[in-house]
Design a protein around this motif. Structure first.
Motif, PDB file in Angstrom:
ATOM      1  N   UNK A 147       0.757  -1.263   0.143  1.00 12.85           N
ATOM      2  CA  UNK A 147      -0.010   0.094   0.080  1.00 12.85           C
ATOM      3  C   UNK A 147       1.078   1.155   0.092  1.00 12.85           C
ATOM      4  N   UNK A 148       2.082   1.465   0.825  1.00 10.01           N
ATOM      5  CA  UNK A 148       2.736   2.566   0.829  1.00 10.01           C
ATOM      6  C   UNK A 148       4.052   2.521   0.347  1.00 10.01           C
ATOM      7  N   UNK A 149       4.427   1.284  -0.523  1.00 11.02           N
ATOM      8  CA  UNK A 149       5.886   1.305  -0.851  1.00 11.02           C
ATOM      9  C   UNK A 149       6.855   1.386  -0.057  1.00 11.02           C
ATOM     10  N   UNK A 150       6.725   0.535   1.220  1.00 10.82           N
ATOM     11  CA  UNK A 150       7.859   0.628   2.433  1.00 10.82           C
ATOM     12  C   UNK A 150       8.920  -0.222   1.678  1.00 10.82           C
ATOM     13  N   UNK A 151      10.217   0.103   2.123  1.00 17.25           N
ATOM     14  CA  UNK A 151      11.269  -0.853   1.760  1.00 17.25           C
ATOM     15  C   UNK A 151      11.349  -1.963   2.822  1.00 17.25           C
ATOM     16  N   UNK A 152      11.956  -3.010   2.427  1.00 15.86           N
ATOM     17  CA  UNK A 152      11.959  -4.217   3.044  1.00 15.86           C
ATOM     18  C   UNK A 152      12.718  -4.220   4.470  1.00 15.86           C
ATOM     19  N   UNK A 153      13.640  -3.319   4.471  1.00 10.62           N
ATOM     20  CA  UNK A 153      14.103  -3.209   5.929  1.00 10.62           C
ATOM     21  C   UNK A 153      13.194  -2.332   6.916  1.00 10.62           C
TER      22      UNK A 153
END
Length: 207
Positions: A147-153
């Protein structure tokens, strides 16, 4: 840093306004970062409070601790009491949630939850049924990531706020404090005040 807020219906809006502080917002100083560990953009650990031998006290029939030791726990559950967003400092990326003692909730303590190094948040202004702060599960983070294009880390720094709901904060490890305080008393995270304080307080870190 991005922030999202969710609209509420008229009845909840009135409840929120009724809780307004007649003397203005309780002081929430943000001149210093709280040492609560890693943040999503600050990966190194920062030192915690110096350890001290705890002294058990009783206040309002419930045991509280006056201590310099911060307890680390996997989650913070405070159900059955109303929480609200009382402060956000964009320049320091600091968020504060608070639950004051209310007769309707049969509570006699204040609980405050602090988030530092905030990168992203999706919040309601009021949590009427309480909160359950814990790290997002793999499934929850996968939904938020899409939904929010969060980085995996950011998975290690994503915290859910409700038992069931979409509210979350991407930040450093949340910290909480609980004590018997009057409505007009300063914030438990007023960093201009001595720590540990001269009154019984429970406190810890989620993570």
């Amino acid at each position: 840093m991005k922030a999202y807020f969710v609209g509420v219906d008229e009845s909840r809006c009135k409840a929120f306004n009724a809780l307004g502080e007649p003397r203005g917002h309780a002081e929430f100083l943000v001149a210093h970062h709280l040492n609560v560990g890693q943040g999503p953009t600050s990966r190194r650990m920062t030192p915690g409070f110096a350890a001290a031998e705890p002294k058990r006290l009783r206040l309002g029939g419930a045991p509280l601790v006056r201590t310099g030791r911060t307890r680390r726990m996997p989650d913070l559950v405070r159900e059955g009491r109303l929480f609200r967003v009382v402060g956000f400092a964009a320049s320091h990326r600091q968020l504060l949630l608070r639950s004051d003692a209310l007769a309707v909730d049969a509570t006699d303590t204040r609980v405050e939850v602090y988030f530092g190094h905030v990168e992203l948040m999706l919040l309601k202004p009021i949590y009427e049924k309480g909160i359950h702060v814990r790290r997002a599960t793999g499934a929850e983070f996968a939904v938020l990531q899409e939904r929010h294009d969060l980085p995996a880390e950011d998975a290690a720094f994503t915290w859910m706020i409700e038992p069931d709901g979409d509210s979350f904060v991407v930040s450093g490890d949340p910290s909480w404090r609980e004590a018997a305080r009057e409505f007009e008393d300063p914030s438990l995270f007023d960093f201009s005040q001595p720590w540990p304080p001269d009154f019984p307080v429970e406190h810890g870190t989620v993570g």
